[in-house]
Design an enzyme around this catalytic site. Structure first.
Site, mmCIF file in Angstrom:
data_model
loop_
_atom_site.group_PDB
_atom_site.id
_atom_site.type_symbol
_atom_site.label_atom_id
_atom_site.label_comp_id
_atom_site.label_asym_id
_atom_site.label_seq_id
_atom_site.Cartn_x
_atom_site.Cartn_y
_atom_site.Cartn_z
ATOM 1 N N ASP A 1 0.921 -1.247 -0.002
ATOM 2 C CA ASP A 1 -0.060 -0.187 0.059
ATOM 3 C C ASP A 1 0.804 1.385 0.001
ATOM 4 O O ASP A 1 2.045 1.097 0.393
ATOM 5 C CB ASP A 1 -0.943 0.016 1.334
ATOM 6 C CG ASP A 1 -1.651 1.246 1.584
ATOM 7 O OD1 ASP A 1 -2.204 1.786 0.540
ATOM 8 O OD2 ASP A 1 -1.385 1.879 2.511
ATOM 9 N N ARG A 2 0.207 2.240 -0.282
ATOM 10 C CA ARG A 2 1.249 3.677 -0.276
ATOM 11 C C ARG A 2 0.843 4.551 0.735
ATOM 12 O O ARG A 2 1.706 4.402 1.765
ATOM 13 C CB ARG A 2 0.849 4.622 -1.921
ATOM 14 C CG ARG A 2 1.696 5.502 -1.991
ATOM 15 C CD ARG A 2 1.206 6.451 -3.287
ATOM 16 N NE ARG A 2 0.326 7.459 -2.652
ATOM 17 C CZ ARG A 2 -0.007 8.486 -3.316
ATOM 18 N NH1 ARG A 2 0.049 8.633 -4.429
ATOM 19 N NH2 ARG A 2 -0.907 9.575 -2.768
ATOM 20 N N ASP A 3 -0.215 5.187 0.771
ATOM 21 C CA ASP A 3 -0.461 6.352 1.965
ATOM 22 C C ASP A 3 -0.401 5.180 3.429
ATOM 23 O O ASP A 3 -1.478 4.516 3.449
ATOM 24 C CB ASP A 3 -1.611 6.968 1.593
ATOM 25 C CG ASP A 3 -1.539 7.792 0.348
ATOM 26 O OD1 ASP A 3 -0.417 8.045 -0.162
ATOM 27 O OD2 ASP A 3 -2.376 7.935 -0.329
ATOM 28 N N ASP B 1 0.302 9.456 5.680
ATOM 29 C CA ASP B 1 -0.781 9.503 5.175
ATOM 30 C C ASP B 1 -1.512 10.991 5.490
ATOM 31 O O ASP B 1 -1.939 11.098 6.423
ATOM 32 C CB ASP B 1 -1.866 8.369 5.590
ATOM 33 C CG ASP B 1 -3.296 8.549 4.863
ATOM 34 O OD1 ASP B 1 -3.471 9.675 4.195
ATOM 35 O OD2 ASP B 1 -4.050 7.406 4.953
ATOM 36 N N GLY C 1 -3.991 12.527 4.338
ATOM 37 C CA GLY C 1 -5.191 12.732 3.661
ATOM 38 C C GLY C 1 -5.197 12.703 2.198
ATOM 39 O O GLY C 1 -4.201 12.149 1.807
ATOM 40 N N CYS D 1 -6.183 2.957 -8.227
ATOM 41 C CA CYS D 1 -7.608 3.195 -8.500
ATOM 42 C C CYS D 1 -8.194 4.416 -8.274
ATOM 43 O O CYS D 1 -8.030 4.926 -7.288
ATOM 44 C CB CYS D 1 -8.351 2.176 -7.777
ATOM 45 S SG CYS D 1 -10.199 2.507 -7.670
ATOM 46 N N CYS E 1 -11.602 -2.337 -8.971
ATOM 47 C CA CYS E 1 -10.297 -2.415 -8.489
ATOM 48 C C CYS E 1 -9.908 -1.778 -7.185
ATOM 49 O O CYS E 1 -9.058 -1.869 -6.592
ATOM 50 C CB CYS E 1 -9.470 -1.675 -9.798
ATOM 51 S SG CYS E 1 -10.234 -0.093 -10.350
ATOM 52 N N ARG E 2 -11.172 -0.895 -6.726
ATOM 53 C CA ARG E 2 -10.762 -0.209 -5.368
ATOM 54 C C ARG E 2 -10.577 -1.399 -4.667
ATOM 55 O O ARG E 2 -11.670 -2.215 -4.162
ATOM 56 C CB ARG E 2 -11.920 0.556 -5.278
ATOM 57 C CG ARG E 2 -11.952 1.513 -3.891
ATOM 58 C CD ARG E 2 -12.964 2.708 -3.801
ATOM 59 N NE ARG E 2 -12.973 2.981 -2.467
ATOM 60 C CZ ARG E 2 -12.068 3.834 -1.810
ATOM 61 N NH1 ARG E 2 -11.094 4.102 -2.630
ATOM 62 N NH2 ARG E 2 -12.151 4.547 -0.734
ATOM 63 N N LYS F 1 -4.678 -0.639 6.470
ATOM 64 C CA LYS F 1 -5.955 -0.572 6.726
ATOM 65 C C LYS F 1 -6.703 -1.693 6.488
ATOM 66 O O LYS F 1 -6.009 -2.702 5.802
ATOM 67 C CB LYS F 1 -6.825 0.425 5.604
ATOM 68 C CG LYS F 1 -6.538 1.821 5.967
ATOM 69 C CD LYS F 1 -7.341 2.625 4.865
ATOM 70 C CE LYS F 1 -7.012 4.103 5.316
ATOM 71 N NZ LYS F 1 -7.942 5.014 4.442
#
Ligand code: MG
Length: 190
Positions: free
Chosen positions: A8-10, A16, A18, A89, A106-107, A134
């Protein structure tokens, strides 16, 4: 076929903040380069998989996201890190922008980005891991049959402490951050 780490990125690679709408606000965690370099050295594919519904929501454009990713690639290249793939996505089912208004596959926690990466990068589907902050990251991992690691950075600690009693399945591991997660991954192969 290569073992593949979906990251994952953020909240996992970068702070993160926001909906990040400016490359100047994109801050990579100081341990991220070392972590990803360790995966490169151990011959794992490094694939970034990121929900960017801020595009569909109209908070920033694809061009802004691309500028953020150019900054990220530049930083990692300078640190000797190779990123094998990046999937995002941009959709939002309620988007005012028609091209992004989509109940997509994709989300995350849906698996479309992972399936595309598996096809395009010939991932070894018996050796995959998903790292994220998450539950949605973990759930995508469960669906594709990957090992799952929840990091404490980003939303991770709060998600676990406040919501994990509701989860139908727990992640395989928890890690303080991406670097600790990669140490767990490297141990899989030994
Ligand atoms: Mg995240």
């Amino acid at each position: 076929m290569k073992p593949t780490a979906f990251i994952d990125r953020d909240g996992t690679i970068n702070i993160d903040g926001g909906y990040i709408n400016n490359p100047d606000n994109f801050e990579i965690y100081p341990f991220a380069a070392q972590a990803l370099r360790m995966l490169n050295t151990a011959d794992w594919s490094v694939v970034i998989v990121t929900n960017q519904s801020g595009i569909g929501r109209g908070f920033y454009t694809t061009e802004i996201m691309n500028a953020i990713h150019a900054k990220m690639y530049g930083y990692f290249a300078a640190q000797g890190v190779k990123i094998d793939g990046l999937y995002y996505c941009p959709h939002d089912p309620n988007s005012k922008i028609e091209e992004y208004r989509k109940d997509c596959n994709c989300r995350k926690p849906k698996t479309g980005m992972f399936e595309q990466a598996i096809r395009e990068l010939s991932a070894d589907t018996k050796n995959m891991v998903v790292v994220g902050d998450k539950y949605g990251d973990m759930e995508a991992g469960f669906k594709i049959g990957a090992k799952t690691i929840l990091v404490n950075t980003g939303y991770g600690r709060g998600e676990f402490e406040q919501k994990s009693h509701l989860w139908r399945q727990l992640p395989d591991h928890r890690a303080e951050n991406l670097l600790e997660a990669v140490r767990i991954i490297i141990d899989y192969k030994n």
